[in-house]
Design an enzyme around this catalytic site. Structure first.
Site, PDB file in Angstrom:
ATOM      1  N   ASP A 102       0.898  -1.013   0.028  1.00 11.91           N
ATOM      2  CA  ASP A 102      -0.188   0.026  -0.058  1.00 11.91           C
ATOM      3  C   ASP A 102       0.733   1.219   0.069  1.00 11.91           C
ATOM      4  O   ASP A 102       1.916   1.222   0.490  1.00 11.91           O
ATOM      5  CB  ASP A 102      -0.946  -0.098   1.210  1.00 11.91           C
ATOM      6  CG  ASP A 102      -0.469  -0.646   2.295  1.00 11.91           C
ATOM      7  OD1 ASP A 102       0.684  -0.800   2.486  1.00 11.91           O
ATOM      8  OD2 ASP A 102      -1.112  -0.657   3.388  1.00 11.91           O
ATOM      9  N   GLU A 172      -5.744   3.229   4.036  1.00 10.45           N
ATOM     10  CA  GLU A 172      -6.184   4.021   5.205  1.00 10.45           C
ATOM     11  C   GLU A 172      -7.460   4.519   5.032  1.00 10.45           C
ATOM     12  O   GLU A 172      -8.229   4.701   6.254  1.00 10.45           O
ATOM     13  CB  GLU A 172      -5.328   5.126   5.493  1.00 10.45           C
ATOM     14  CG  GLU A 172      -3.628   5.018   5.817  1.00 10.45           C
ATOM     15  CD  GLU A 172      -3.529   4.153   6.855  1.00 10.45           C
ATOM     16  OE1 GLU A 172      -4.626   3.743   7.808  1.00 10.45           O
ATOM     17  OE2 GLU A 172      -2.333   3.783   7.263  1.00 10.45           O
TER      18      GLU A 172
END
Ligand SMILES: [Zn+2]
Ligand SMILES: [Zn+2]
Length: 444
Positions: A102, A172
């Site tokens: 990520d 997130e």
């Protein structure tokens, strides 16, 4: 943003084929350049949905490593394009392995005091000025992926099949993996047979890995609650219905859902992380808005919490005498929710035995499940159709980690302004571990 592209290019010179036993030495040779890339990424973090420069850097490095790279993969529900990266390396017949890193950072002002600390400031979605920091270590993940790509390319003689590297945006906000699938990731690039990832952690020292078979991370459900009242003059509460007082009651009562309504065996967390209401001390506002996150491991406990949130909000409004047309609004944000992260036990054991061999049994630790969430599991599709596995990568300087442990303290954790991975050892361990795992899985 200038992320040491030149340094990185010089450091990576494609060389003679590398044998398995030479992997640590190969990675050591790459490390100085990779640490420069890491520091560049760390100093230039980008919030979820805005990973433009980070994704471009990752894509460029994977292309240089010999992968066929596609950028801007991913579509959000509002139709906007995501900064997803897909890098493919085909190496004969065999399984397809997805590895994910990520890329997004967090709205936190960095307080590590490091020479390469982020000074970046930006506006968040509500227009507030915020600092930006790689406080979850996704810069470690991206840099590890570059190291893995180089290692796998150099070791092509040791594996066969297809390697699919994913640079994932918006972990997130837990809508990045979904956005990539919504943009037909698997239809366009093939469906993987299995998917693996790493995540750094402050819970163990650099040089170690930790593993949780089965359910390892809780599901995350985002809930918005608006408590509506009737505004008025701060000196005349009797003429209005004060939503600030109701919000305060609501927040305190919420915790009794966990402590009095849930089975104590079912791990559950409810947190109000954001609350807004009012403009001035002597005005009773019309409403208070709150953002909640709910963490559970089962649908049963999730439903108890969601029902409890609705009932508590309604109950508080009822007891304050709020008219029905000003009843509270509770909204569950499906696009900002993630399922339980489930480590397929067979895949977990397969990778674990490789990691024990490569890293030494003393460096592979059993870990308990945690309440933090991940959207990596989304790549496994509904019902865990594709086996997935994520391991923890220790990131803290071993000396500092041992000193903190001796004092019964913990080092600053993920999502805090002082989270401080030690780059060299963390990256070396992550790259060697992930490359060894990938080679072991790409054999038949
Ligand atoms: Zn995070
Ligand atoms: Zn993270």
């Amino acid at each position: 943003m200038k992320i040491c592209r030149a340094v990185a290019a010089i450091a990576f010179l494609s060389a003679a084929p590398v044998m398995a036993q030479d992997l640590p030495a190969f990675v050591n040779g790459q490390l100085p350049g990779l640490v420069d890339i890491y520091k560049g990424l760390h100093a230039h973090p980008e919030l979820s949905h805005h990973e433009e420069q980070s994704s471009a850097l990752l894509a460029g490095e994977l292309r240089k490593a010999g992968f066929s790279v596609t950028e801007h993969v991913g579509k959000y529900p509002d139709g906007s394009q995501a900064f997803g990266v897909v890098a493919i390396l085909k190496n004969g017949a065999g399984p397809t392995l997805l590895i994910r890193a990520d890329m997004d950072a967090l709205p936190i002002i960095e307080e590590t005091g490091l020479p390469y600390a982020s000074q970046v400031k930006t506006k968040n979605a509500s227009g507030q000025e915020v600092g930006v920091m790689h406080a979850c270590g996704h810069d470690i993940h991206m840099t590890s992926m570059i190291g893995v790509a180089r290692s796998m390319a150099a070791m092509k003689g040791q594996w066969h099949g297809t390697l699919m590297l994913i640079g994932q945006p918006s972990d997130e906000t837990i809508d990045g993996a979904k956005a990539m699938l919504a943009d037909h990731l698997y239809e366009r690039f093939g469906t993987p047979d299995m998917a693996i990832a790493l995540h750094d952690t402050n819970r163990s020292a650099a040089g170690t890995l930790s593993i949780t078979p089965g359910a390892s991370q809780a599901s995350s459900t985002s809930v918005d609650v608006t408590i509506r009242g009737i505004g008025g003059h701060g000196s005349a509460p009797q003429a209005g219905k004060d939503p600030i007082v109701m919000a305060a009651e609501f927040i305190v009562q919420l915790q009794t859902i966990v402590s009095r309504q849930e089975d104590p065996h079912d791990l559950t967390v409810v947190t109000v992380g954001d609350i807004h209401g009012g403009t001035k001390r002597n005005i009773i506002p019309d409403e208070v808005k709150m953002e909640l996150t709910v963490r559970t491991f089962t649908d049963k406990s999730l439903n108890i919490v969601l029902d409890g949130i609705r009932r508590t909000a309604q109950g508080v409004a009822l007891s304050a005498g709020v008219p029905e047309d000003r009843a509270p609004i509770v909204t569950i944000l499906k696009d900002e929710s993630a399922p339980v992260n489930y480590n397929n036990p067979a895949l977990t054991m397969r990778v674990k035995s490789t990691l024990v061999k490569t890293m030494g049994a003393e460096n592979v630790i059993d870990a308990t499940p945690i309440m933090a969430s991940e959207d990596f599991g989304v790549f496994g599709l509904e019902g865990h159709r594709i086996p997935t596995f994520m391991f923890w990568l220790g990131a803290i300087d071993p000396v500092k980690f041992a000193a903190a442990e001796a004092e019964g303290k913990s080092t600053p954790g993920l999502h805090t302004s002082r989270f401080q991975p030690v780059p060299e050892l963390t990256l070396r361990t992550g790259i060697v571990a992930m490359t060894s795992a990938a080679i072991a899985l790409l054999q038949n």
